[in-house]
Design an enzyme around this catalytic site. Structure first.
Site, PDB file in Angstrom:
ATOM      1  N   HIS A  18       0.815  -1.212   0.000  1.00  0.00           N
ATOM      2  CA  HIS A  18       0.000   0.000   0.000  1.00  0.00           C
ATOM      3  C   HIS A  18       0.851   1.264   0.000  1.00  0.00           C
ATOM      4  O   HIS A  18       0.360   2.360  -0.306  1.00  0.00           O
ATOM      5  CB  HIS A  18      -0.932   0.002   1.218  1.00  0.00           C
ATOM      6  N   ALA A  54     -11.649  17.771  10.047  1.00  0.00           N
ATOM      7  CA  ALA A  54     -13.026  18.030  10.477  1.00  0.00           C
ATOM      8  C   ALA A  54     -13.878  16.791  10.339  1.00  0.00           C
ATOM      9  O   ALA A  54     -13.527  15.851   9.609  1.00  0.00           O
ATOM     10  CB  ALA A  54     -13.624  19.164   9.642  1.00  0.00           C
ATOM     11  N   ARG A  62     -17.070  22.392   3.681  1.00  0.00           N
ATOM     12  CA  ARG A  62     -16.161  23.540   3.665  1.00  0.00           C
ATOM     13  C   ARG A  62     -15.318  23.599   2.388  1.00  0.00           C
ATOM     14  O   ARG A  62     -14.685  24.611   2.102  1.00  0.00           O
ATOM     15  CB  ARG A  62     -15.254  23.521   4.899  1.00  0.00           C
ATOM     16  N   HIS A 107      -8.556  10.461  -3.681  1.00  0.00           N
ATOM     17  CA  HIS A 107      -9.546   9.537  -4.234  1.00  0.00           C
ATOM     18  C   HIS A 107     -10.917   9.894  -3.649  1.00  0.00           C
ATOM     19  O   HIS A 107     -11.731  10.526  -4.303  1.00  0.00           O
ATOM     20  CB  HIS A 107      -9.142   8.100  -3.949  1.00  0.00           C
TER      21      HIS A 107
END
Length: 1046
Positions: free
Chosen positions: A508, A906, A914, A930
């Site tokens: 990964h 957030a 936002r 992504h």
């Protein structure tokens, strides 16, 4: 052996004859003491012929014959002495010696005890009795015999030392120590007692006192072989190798052919790294003692260290032929079998070693490690605990047990194990590295970096620690010596792949480094092979798969496997798809690899899938695969790849005839057991198909999907407040969103509708234009009330009966709405001022994790900001410790600190909402946004991207292509900068592109989950029809457009 010739019988012979007899008796006695038994016997026979009834002569003859192993003759003369004098204790004792030597211990003990009854102060009788009692296993009786002897003569320092030996053997070390000290007090020059006392200190862990006493022993007796051997042994254990060598060499000068000493010396050479010298010395030990399994075992260790694995294996086998129960050889041979990949044979040998020696801590630990590799975590944990019970300071076992607990998600338990291992051995590099990994996984990157660096100081050649440190530094954007680090990382991977080792770079993470496509694929392949190794031990026969749909009433059964059915980006993307499949043609199974997290995301998938199975309750991969096969799955979809929580072993067992990668992992599995990867033409062009082990299966638009229209429908519309506009209306300074937005606006006076021109699609944004209607609230008392709420940090106000909430307070108002589990019911206000963003600047943003930024990306961004003077870059503290590094590098590139603005991470709804405040999103070419790309596009913000060579670097281009925004896809670094600069300097152009994105997100297929599901169904049917026709998997790169449900 009683042999006195004193107190001879009275004689009436003349004085001359008496002296002659006495002189001959004394001569015989001296010869006996000197070991000249032949002469002593000859003279005693002369004496016996002169006086056949002389008990002293009979006792001496008994003793001589005993020493010459003529036990019957010895017993004969003792019996004659007893006939002459039935009260003669020494004769009974001599006869006891004969019985003892014959193994008739009870008869011996009875004779010794009879002797002592006759003569209670008979010291030799007590000593002989003690020896017989030891041989009979009566240790306590032997102790009492020695104590009785010392009661009669406390100054017998040899006897006191022997008593100490017996007490030491009984584990009564303090009493033994007292005996040795008393012996030394009685005879300070008694070297044996000094050496024995050194053994006690060694057993008590008092290494330095042990060394001192052994050195005192050899000082008193320079020819004391055993003391030199003991000294060498304790110096070896203390790792004082030079002095250990000196002690062993002195022992060999006293006994050159002492095989054990040669073997011990070789061990020291081995520890010193003098492998060739160790090998030669082990061979000498074997030459001196061919039947020496320890030496063969240790020789094998040295040969293995040198790389002569085949010869080492032969030596271990030789040791086992000499001693089939040689536990060390069983264990070490198992290690070789394990490294050769013969896991089952390794397990068999480890278990055999434990049968032979159940208290073998290393074998328990090694077996546990293999069991962990096989996925048998509970059994592995049991053996690690056994290893630690046996050896409480076994640092390796603690560290490895930590690895098992970590895999079992017991992070605190793992942390305790690693910490304990380091407490035991502060120089244990592996434990420091493992501890670092816990910190890394917990997000404590500074601690992780510190621990990895400690591990590398202790063990500079430590690929795992180096590569993990490199990843940590990437996470926090520490680019010190970046180019050199990348070169070294690539060279480490190259060497590991060449030597067929598991690479230290995780699949990964491979997209983050300048590795070749071949290397990335090979890294994934090695991890796929690990899964095969784990399932091979199950010895499961292959499953039989159907070729038609008869058993499922003509429906195709699709199984989605994921650990992320819950509050996770993967569920945010696809949670609606299971429920959107055509129930007439598809039967949907969702297999969860993680427990229920209690969120609505989980609830939705559980409710809408035809079947929801929690495989986290079936930890055995074999049984879990059986369940999937029993469900009759036709297409099994892997949504994890090599991400956290994956169980690729299920796919390795092939419980379904068709197995496909989809959505959750940005790369190839490298695994033979995965047939397809669901992708698209932009993400995975056909010309790079060799990068994938799977066959390419194309979706017609993009393989990516987002459930944003369902999760965030309140962002489909927006209104703005005309704040400091100076005649120019901005769509992203003060923004209002809400499900009831239209009704709220209808309740307000003077709301204006501003028509925002935007391109109507196509490659050329100026080709044609349509207008979007954007409600604008003028500056009035209502607008002022909203702005005051924001400025004062109020949570919520009410206007005309509508709840108006501060966009920073969604968690306080409705936590489930904040996480995206529910749609907010209020009107939400989002402003640039809430995030410290300038009202009059162009705001470029990127909301990815910081590890996706590399030096070349930041340089492009700096160039853009310099070319667009009134602009800022908005990033996230993701993580916060990366902020100072980014700021420092930006300043080095000539940017003032105020040009980059950071905000905290957030909650999901706020995070998406936002994004409206930014003018342009600058994507990260190394690894695109992504899910975050979908988030920012749903917010209506254009995203500039530059596709690279990896799947992970082409996803944003796929999303933009589906959106119809090809003008935002750059073909070079310069073009990337130019596109971003044009958007930042040509405000009319920016307005048009923003309008296009705002419109196309609704009308294009990008967020249309229903259309996406239909296209996915068509692809599944293609796969099935291809398989049902008897074909092997093949590329499916010409997907059929869907016009109606498959």
């Amino acid at each position: 052996m009683a042999s006195s010739v004193g107190n001879v019988a009275d004689s009436t012979e003349p004085t001359k004859r008496m002296l002659s007899f006495q002189g001959l008796a004394e001569l015989a006695h001296r010869e006996y003491q000197a070991g000249d038994f032949e002469a002593a016997e000859r003279h005693c026979m002369q004496l016996w012929r002169q006086e056949p009834d002389n008990t002293g002569v009979l006792l001496l003859l008994s003793s001589i014959h005993f020493q010459c192993r003529r036990l019957d003759r010895s017993a004969h003369f003792s019996t004659l002495a007893i006939k002459q004098n039935p009260l003669l204790a020494e004769a009974y004792s001599n006869l006891g010696n004969v019985y003892k030597e014959r193994g008739q211990l009870q008869e011996a003990i009875e004779h010794y005890r009879h002797a002592l009854r006759l003569k209670p102060d008979f010291i030799d009788g007590y000593i002989n009795l003690a020896a017989a009692l030891v041989a009979a296993g009566d240790m306590e009786g032997a102790v009492q015999a020695y104590v009785s002897a010392l009661q009669y003569n406390p100054d017998l320092y040899c006897v006191r030392s022997d008593l100490g030996n017996l007490l030491k053997a009984l584990g009564r070390l303090e009493e033994a120590k007292a005996c040795y000290l008393k012996a030394i007090e009685t005879q300070p020059n008694f070297a044996v007692a000094w050496s024995n006392l050194g053994c006690v200190f060694n057993a008590q862990g008092e290494i330095w006192l042990a060394i001192h006493h052994f050195e005192k022993a050899v000082t008193l007796d320079p020819n004391f072989l055993d003391a030199y051997i003991n000294l060498g042994n304790v110096l070896k254990e203390a790792r004082i190798f030079d002095r250990a060598v000196a002690a062993y060499l002195r022992a060999l000068s006293l006994s050159p052919n002492h095989a054990v000493v040669h073997g011990n010396l070789a061990c020291v050479y081995y520890e010193q790294g003098l492998i060739d010298l160790a090998i030669d010395t082990y061979r000498r030990a074997i030459e001196l003692q061919p039947h020496f399994p320890d030496a063969y075992c240790n020789l094998a260790n040295a040969l293995k260290e040198k790389g002569s694995v085949a010869e080492a294996e032969d030596c271990y086998n030789t040791a086992l032929r000499l001693c089939p129960t040689h536990a060390d050889s069983l264990n070490n041979l198992a290690n070789i079998k394990r490294e050769q990949g013969n896991i089952e044979e390794a397990v068999r040998l480890y278990r055999k070693a434990l049968e032979v020696f159940p208290e073998f801590a290393a074998a328990h630990s090694n077996l546990a490690s293999v069991l962990q590799q096989q996925g048998k975590l509970q059994e592995a944990l049991m053996h690690y605990k056994e290893a630690i019970r046996i050896s409480p300071t076994f640092a390796d076992a603690y560290s490895n047990m930590g690895n098992t607990l970590k895999e079992m998600q017991d992070v605190q338990g793992a942390l305790q194990c690693y910490t304990r291992a380091i407490q035991i051995n502060p120089a244990f590099a592996d434990a420091h590295s493992n501890l670092a990994s816990i910190h890394k996984d917990s997000g404590n990157i500074p601690e992780a970096i510190a621990s990895y660096r400690t591990a590398l100081k202790l063990k500079p050649d430590f690929p795992d620690a180096y590569c993990n440190l490199a990843h940590c530094l990437q996470i926090v954007c520490d680019w010190t010596d970046y180019d050199e680090r990348m070169k070294k990382l690539v060279s480490i991977v190259a060497e590991q792949l060449e030597k067929n080792r598991l690479p230290s770079v995780h699949p990964h993470h491979s997209m983050l480094y300048p590795l070749s496509h071949g290397f990335r694929k090979a890294i994934a392949e090695r991890h796929g092979n690990l899964c095969l190794d784990k399932i091979n031990v199950l010895h499961k026969p292959p499953y039989e798969h159907p070729k038609d749909l008869k058993l499922s009433d003509g429906r195709l059964r699709v199984g989605y496997v994921s650990s992320d059915f819950g509050n996770h980006p993967t569920s945010h993307l696809m949670q609606s798809i299971p429920g959107m499949h055509n129930p007439d043609k598809f039967e949907v199974f969702c297999y969860a690899l993680s427990p229920d997290d209690g969120t609505n995301f989980r609830v939705k998938v559980m409710a809408e899938a035809n079947h929801f199975i929690d495989l986290s309750q079936i930890p055995c991969n074999g049984k879990a695969a059986d369940r999937i096969h029993q469900d009759g799955i036709h297409i099994l979809v892997n949504m994890n790849g090599y991400t956290k929580g994956a169980r690729n072993e299920l796919f390795a067992l092939r419980p379904a005839p068709i197995q496909a990668m989809w959505l959750g992992y940005p790369g190839t599995s490298g695994a033979l057991f995965m047939d397809y990867i669901i992708t698209d033409q932009e993400t995975s062009p056909a010309e790079v198909a060799e990068q994938y082990s799977e066959k390419l299966a194309y979706m017609p638009h993009t393989f990516f999907i987002g459930d944003h229209a369902n999760m965030f429908p309140h962002l489909k519309k927006k209104a703005v407040i005309d704040f400091k506009s100076n005649g120019h209306i901005y769509d992203n300074r003060i923004v209002l969103n809400g499900i009831d937005l239209k009704a709220f606006l209808d309740s307000l006076p003077d709301v204006k509708i501003v028509k925002m021109k935007c391109p109507d699609g196509g490659d050329n944004p100026d080709s044609s234009n349509t207008a979007l209607n954007m409600p604008v609230i003028p500056m009035n008392t209502i607008a002022e009330a909203v702005i005051e709420m924001i400025n004062r940090g109020q949570i919520q106000i009410t206007i005309n009966g509508f709840s108006i909430s501060n966009g920073l307070a969604t968690t306080q108002i409705n936590n489930k709405a904040a996480t995206g589990e529910e749609v907010p019911r209020t009107i939400i206000v989002t402003t640039r001022s809430q995030y410290g963003l300038p009202e009059d600047a162009i705001v470029y943003c990127n909301f990815n994790q910081l590890y996706k930024i590399d030096p070349s990306t930041l340089q492009m961004w700096a160039n853009i900001l310099k070319r667009v003077p009134n602009s800022v870059l908005w990033l996230l503290r993701f993580p916060a410790v990366g902020e100072p590094n980014i700021q420092q590098y930006a300043q080095n590139m000539g940017l003032p600190q105020n040009r980059i603005i950071f905000s905290p991470v957030a909650p999901k709804e706020e995070h998406v909402r936002r994004g409206q405040l930014a003018d342009v999103c600058l994507d990260t070419p190394l690894c695109n946004g992504h899910t975050t790309g979908m988030d920012v596009l749903w917010a209506g913000t254009p995203m500039v991207t530059m596709p690279g060579e990896t799947l992970a670097s082409r996803v944003a281009a796929s999303q933009l292509t589906c959106l119809g925004c090809l003008e935002l896809i750059a073909k070079s670094r310069q073009e990337y900068e130019d596109i971003a600069v044009k958007l930042g300097t040509d405000l009319e152009y920016l307005k048009k592109i923003r309008g296009k994105v705002w419109k196309q997100r609704i009308s294009s297929p990008l967020f249309n989950t229903k259309q996406y599901t239909m296209e996915l169904e068509r692809l599944y049917l293609q796969m099935w029809e291809h398989y049902a026709a008897g074909n092997k998997p093949d590329h499916m790169i010409k997907p059929v457009e869907v016009t109606e449900s498959a």
